[in-house]
Design a protein around this motif. Structure first.
Motif, PDB file in Angstrom:
ATOM      1  N   THR A  89     -56.432  74.427-136.960  1.00 23.23           N
ATOM      2  CA  THR A  89     -56.549  74.243-135.515  1.00 23.23           C
ATOM      3  C   THR A  89     -57.879  74.791-135.010  1.00 23.23           C
ATOM      4  OG1 THR A  89     -54.150  74.502-135.349  1.00 23.23           O
ATOM      5  CG2 THR A  89     -55.423  74.674-133.306  1.00 23.23           C
ATOM      6  N   LYS A  90     -58.238  75.973-135.480  1.00 22.31           N
ATOM      7  CA  LYS A  90     -59.504  76.590-135.070  1.00 22.31           C
ATOM      8  C   LYS A  90     -60.686  75.740-135.496  1.00 22.31           C
ATOM      9  CE  LYS A  90     -61.284  79.610-137.745  1.00 22.31           C
ATOM     10  NZ  LYS A  90     -61.603  80.817-138.548  1.00 22.31           N
ATOM     11  N   MET A  91     -60.684  75.268-136.744  1.00 21.04           N
ATOM     12  CA  MET A  91     -61.827  74.529-137.268  1.00 21.04           C
ATOM     13  C   MET A  91     -61.961  73.168-136.597  1.00 21.04           C
ATOM     14  SD  MET A  91     -61.668  75.473-141.344  1.00 21.04           S
ATOM     15  CE  MET A  91     -63.313  74.849-141.671  1.00 21.04           C
ATOM     16  N   ARG A  92     -60.849  72.491-136.391  1.00 25.64           N
ATOM     17  CA  ARG A  92     -60.915  71.158-135.790  1.00 25.64           C
ATOM     18  C   ARG A  92     -61.355  71.235-134.330  1.00 25.64           C
ATOM     19  NH1 ARG A  92     -58.370  66.056-137.402  1.00 25.64           N
ATOM     20  NH2 ARG A  92     -58.334  64.651-135.627  1.00 25.64           N
ATOM     21  N   HIS A  93     -60.891  72.250-133.628  1.00 26.75           N
ATOM     22  CA  HIS A  93     -61.197  72.375-132.203  1.00 26.75           C
ATOM     23  C   HIS A  93     -62.702  72.503-131.956  1.00 26.75           C
ATOM     24  CE1 HIS A  93     -60.747  73.503-128.003  1.00 26.75           C
ATOM     25  NE2 HIS A  93     -61.488  74.567-128.228  1.00 26.75           N
ATOM     26  N   LEU A  94     -63.427  73.070-132.917  1.00 31.99           N
ATOM     27  CA  LEU A  94     -64.839  73.359-132.706  1.00 31.99           C
ATOM     28  C   LEU A  94     -65.666  72.108-132.417  1.00 31.99           C
ATOM     29  CD1 LEU A  94     -65.441  76.109-135.399  1.00 31.99           C
ATOM     30  CD2 LEU A  94     -65.742  76.361-132.927  1.00 31.99           C
ATOM     31  N   ILE A  95     -65.380  71.002-133.116  1.00 29.20           N
ATOM     32  CA  ILE A  95     -66.215  69.813-132.899  1.00 29.20           C
ATOM     33  C   ILE A  95     -65.411  68.559-132.587  1.00 29.20           C
ATOM     34  CG2 ILE A  95     -68.060  70.689-134.384  1.00 29.20           C
ATOM     35  CD1 ILE A  95     -67.183  68.564-136.437  1.00 29.20           C
ATOM     36  N   LEU A 340     -51.702  66.179-137.805  1.00 26.49           N
ATOM     37  CA  LEU A 340     -52.815  67.079-137.496  1.00 26.49           C
ATOM     38  C   LEU A 340     -54.097  66.700-138.231  1.00 26.49           C
ATOM     39  CD1 LEU A 340     -50.969  70.527-137.610  1.00 26.49           C
ATOM     40  CD2 LEU A 340     -51.689  69.268-135.579  1.00 26.49           C
ATOM     41  N   HIS A 341     -53.939  66.024-139.378  1.00 24.18           N
ATOM     42  CA  HIS A 341     -55.095  65.671-140.186  1.00 24.18           C
ATOM     43  C   HIS A 341     -55.533  64.229-140.000  1.00 24.18           C
ATOM     44  CE1 HIS A 341     -55.697  69.354-142.529  1.00 24.18           C
ATOM     45  NE2 HIS A 341     -54.382  69.498-142.488  1.00 24.18           N
ATOM     46  N   ALA A 342     -55.118  63.592-138.908  1.00 26.41           N
ATOM     47  CA  ALA A 342     -55.634  62.259-138.610  1.00 26.41           C
ATOM     48  C   ALA A 342     -57.157  62.319-138.575  1.00 26.41           C
ATOM     49  CB  ALA A 342     -55.090  61.770-137.275  1.00 26.41           C
ATOM     50  N   CYS A 343     -57.792  61.279-139.088  1.00 25.68           N
ATOM     51  CA  CYS A 343     -59.245  61.295-139.284  1.00 25.68           C
ATOM     52  C   CYS A 343     -59.992  61.657-138.002  1.00 25.68           C
ATOM     53  CB  CYS A 343     -59.699  59.932-139.784  1.00 25.68           C
ATOM     54  SG  CYS A 343     -61.487  59.796-140.003  1.00 25.68           S
ATOM     55  N   LEU A 344     -60.777  62.716-138.076  1.00 29.14           N
ATOM     56  CA  LEU A 344     -61.546  63.189-136.930  1.00 29.14           C
ATOM     57  C   LEU A 344     -62.563  62.143-136.484  1.00 29.14           C
ATOM     58  CD1 LEU A 344     -62.130  65.711-135.125  1.00 29.14           C
ATOM     59  CD2 LEU A 344     -63.846  66.377-136.814  1.00 29.14           C
ATOM     60  N   GLY A 345     -63.113  61.397-137.431  1.00 30.56           N
ATOM     61  CA  GLY A 345     -64.164  60.429-137.123  1.00 30.56           C
ATOM     62  C   GLY A 345     -63.687  59.004-136.980  1.00 30.56           C
ATOM     63  N   ALA A 346     -62.392  58.798-136.697  1.00 32.62           N
ATOM     64  CA  ALA A 346     -61.856  57.433-136.622  1.00 32.62           C
ATOM     65  C   ALA A 346     -62.573  56.595-135.566  1.00 32.62           C
ATOM     66  CB  ALA A 346     -60.355  57.474-136.334  1.00 32.62           C
ATOM     67  N   ALA A 347     -62.849  57.172-134.413  1.00 34.76           N
ATOM     68  CA  ALA A 347     -63.526  56.408-133.350  1.00 34.76           C
ATOM     69  C   ALA A 347     -64.925  55.994-133.795  1.00 34.76           C
ATOM     70  CB  ALA A 347     -63.598  57.237-132.073  1.00 34.76           C
ATOM     71  N   LEU A 348     -65.618  56.881-134.509  1.00 35.00           N
ATOM     72  CA  LEU A 348     -66.956  56.553-135.010  1.00 35.00           C
ATOM     73  C   LEU A 348     -66.871  55.459-136.072  1.00 35.00           C
ATOM     74  CD1 LEU A 348     -69.986  57.045-135.172  1.00 35.00           C
ATOM     75  CD2 LEU A 348     -69.530  58.923-136.780  1.00 35.00           C
ATOM     76  N   ALA A 349     -65.901  55.558-136.978  1.00 35.75           N
ATOM     77  CA  ALA A 349     -65.736  54.533-138.017  1.00 35.75           C
ATOM     78  C   ALA A 349     -65.452  53.173-137.394  1.00 35.75           C
ATOM     79  CB  ALA A 349     -64.605  54.933-138.964  1.00 35.75           C
ATOM     80  N   ARG A 350     -64.611  53.151-136.363  1.00 34.95           N
ATOM     81  CA  ARG A 350     -64.293  51.888-135.698  1.00 34.95           C
ATOM     82  C   ARG A 350     -65.535  51.298-135.023  1.00 34.95           C
ATOM     83  NH1 ARG A 350     -58.857  54.720-134.256  1.00 34.95           N
ATOM     84  NH2 ARG A 350     -57.325  53.383-135.324  1.00 34.95           N
ATOM     85  N   LEU A 351     -66.308  52.146-134.370  1.00 35.51           N
ATOM     86  CA  LEU A 351     -67.527  51.667-133.716  1.00 35.51           C
ATOM     87  C   LEU A 351     -68.499  51.111-134.751  1.00 35.51           C
ATOM     88  CD1 LEU A 351     -69.513  51.454-131.294  1.00 35.51           C
ATOM     89  CD2 LEU A 351     -70.265  53.766-131.881  1.00 35.51           C
ATOM     90  N   GLU A 352     -68.759  51.869-135.809  1.00 41.59           N
ATOM     91  CA  GLU A 352     -69.706  51.430-136.832  1.00 41.59           C
ATOM     92  C   GLU A 352     -69.253  50.127-137.475  1.00 41.59           C
ATOM     93  OE1 GLU A 352     -71.441  55.779-138.306  1.00 41.59           O
ATOM     94  OE2 GLU A 352     -69.779  54.837-139.378  1.00 41.59           O
ATOM     95  N   ALA A 353     -67.959  50.024-137.774  1.00 39.11           N
ATOM     96  CA  ALA A 353     -67.449  48.810-138.410  1.00 39.11           C
ATOM     97  C   ALA A 353     -67.561  47.612-137.471  1.00 39.11           C
ATOM     98  CB  ALA A 353     -66.005  49.020-138.836  1.00 39.11           C
ATOM     99  N   ARG A 354     -67.244  47.815-136.195  1.00 37.60           N
ATOM    100  CA  ARG A 354     -67.335  46.698-135.243  1.00 37.60           C
ATOM    101  C   ARG A 354     -68.767  46.193-135.110  1.00 37.60           C
ATOM    102  NH1 ARG A 354     -68.826  46.600-130.150  1.00 37.60           N
ATOM    103  NH2 ARG A 354     -68.477  48.834-129.754  1.00 37.60           N
ATOM    104  N   VAL A 355     -69.696  47.111-134.898  1.00 41.27           N
ATOM    105  CA  VAL A 355     -71.096  46.709-134.751  1.00 41.27           C
ATOM    106  C   VAL A 355     -71.609  46.065-136.030  1.00 41.27           C
ATOM    107  CG1 VAL A 355     -73.445  47.570-134.414  1.00 41.27           C
ATOM    108  CG2 VAL A 355     -71.580  48.434-132.982  1.00 41.27           C
ATOM    109  N   ALA A 356     -71.276  46.662-137.172  1.00 45.04           N
ATOM    110  CA  ALA A 356     -71.714  46.110-138.455  1.00 45.04           C
ATOM    111  C   ALA A 356     -71.207  44.690-138.648  1.00 45.04           C
ATOM    112  CB  ALA A 356     -71.222  47.007-139.594  1.00 45.04           C
TER     113      ALA A 356
END
Length: 396
Positions: A89-95, A340-356
């Motif tokens: 929880t502490k580590m994920r909250h940071l970023i 709790l471990h759902a991918c932190l970067g899912a939104a970024l992956a979706r954006l990159e995949a869509r644009v690509a």
């Protein structure tokens, strides 16, 4: 009955033959042995959607603290994915706030510019390797920018992260090349942090993590582990997703035609690719107590593989689950994990995949994958290709 099925089934995630097409085996696991025990490597596997979803939500019983790979952890360096609350929880909250859909949306212009830059040399050639010429470079460049690493180091870092996830056939532990690559990455991150010490602070993720270390919120080892996970996760998932999607559209021309006619379906098609042939095969957990499920008992302290891609084809969850349907839009798939471990970067992956995919489909018109030259990566956890050669040209 299930014990007999377990004896008759052979599920070995380190078998290269399985990597080519695991789905017939996955179907048998779901139907015949939803709680499977691999005696050779002494791990268990859950293959049905509801069971995998329940496991990722129950961190008290299915713990990540002993690692999320089947292999034992050789270096006990804390990382975001190898932790349970309250450490996680502490580590994920940071970023976590840096990867919200709203924060990620502002990156679209730079992602598109980079995608067009990478595709420019291939526009008139009629041929491109989707992975080596494009998909392997785009997400690595973006994560390097977010971490603050120089452009000149992107290819080197991508090679090291690829080596970390590769596995030799039939070998349970990480090969020596992967261990050397891990050490090299940690050394690179440590040197980068040394260079930053005393310099003007930058506006990137590592600067945020270093500030947390200075405030006593993270140890130095935790910062290094954090960067290690971000560098791998920020590269592998999106790279393999783009390659898998091009391959599936090639194999399903009817779905490609639908997507061409209705380009607004692209986000739905990305979710369907994550469900149907996603890059994250599985993640492991360790049980903290005995678990009774489907007539079997998984003992306390056992490694359990949560077979996400297998679960995503469970017809108990999805209608016509073995059919690739770009209209489906299955946002509840497990391609990005869950709980709790759902991918932190899912939104970024979706954006990159869509644009690509927007840029690729606009450039290529008609295209065909050269299946004779396809090359698949080999990993128990990551599914995708190292080479997807495509010939293209003419109106779509």
């Amino acid at each position: 009955m299930e014990r007999l099925a377990n004896d008759m089934l052979d599920y070995d995630p380190f078998d290269y033959a399985l990597h080519d097409d695991p789905y017939a085996t996955y179907r048998r696991l779901r139907d015949e042995a939803p709680v499977f025990h691999n005696r050779k490597f002494d791990f268990w596997a859950l293959s049905r959607y509801d069971d995998c979803l329940a496991a990722v939500r129950n961190f008290g019983v299915f713990s990540s603290a002993q690692g999320t790979t089947l292999e034992p952890i050789k270096a006990e360096v804390p990382t975001l994915i190898n932790a349970d609350p309250p450490i996680h929880t502490k580590m994920r909250h940071l970023i976590a706030g840096m990867f919200t859909p709203a924060k990620v949306a502002v990156l679209e212009e730079s992602v598109r510019e980079l995608a067009r830059e990478l595709l420019a040399p291939h526009r008139d050639s009629g041929r491109i390797d989707i992975i080596t010429d494009f998909a392997a470079k785009l997400p690595m460049a973006i994560i390097c920018r977010l971490l603050g690493f120089p452009k000149a180091d992107e290819d080197m870092l991508r090679g090291l992260t690829d080596a970390v996830v590769h596995r030799d056939e039939g070998v349970f532990e990480m090969p020596d090349e992967g261990m050397h690559a891990s050490y090299a990455l940690y050394g690179y991150f440590a040197e980068d942090m040394k260079r930053r010490a005393g310099a003007a602070p930058r506006d990137d993720i590592i600067a945020t993590l270093m500030a947390a270390e200075a405030a006593g919120d993270l140890t130095h080892e935790e910062v290094l582990g954090y960067i290690f996970i971000l560098s791998i996760a920020g590269n592998e998932t999106t790279t393999k997703l783009i390659g898998n999607m091009i391959y599936q559209l090639h194999r399903h021309p009817d779905q490609l035609a639908i997507l061409r006619a209705e380009p607004d379906l692209l986000p739905s098609a990305i979710e369907e690719t994550m469900r149907f042939d996603g890059p994250t095969q599985m993640m492991a957990r360790t049980t903290t107590r005995d678990v009774d499920l489907h007539g079997r008992t998984i003992p306390a302290g056992a490694k359990v593989a949560l077979l996400f891609t297998c679960a995503n084809r469970d017809d108990r969850k999805y209608d016509r689950a073995e059919i690739y349907d770009v209209r489906r839009n299955p946002r509840d798939h497990l391609g990005f994990g869950g709980g709790l471990h759902a991918c932190l970067g899912a939104a970024l992956a979706r954006l990159e995949a869509r644009v690509a995919m927007e840029e690729l489909l606009a450039m290529m018109g008609r295209f065909a994958v050269d299946e004779s030259a396809l090359q698949r990566m080999h990993s128990p956890q990551v599914r995708g290709f190292t080479h997807v050669p495509v010939e293209f040209g003419g109106a779509a």
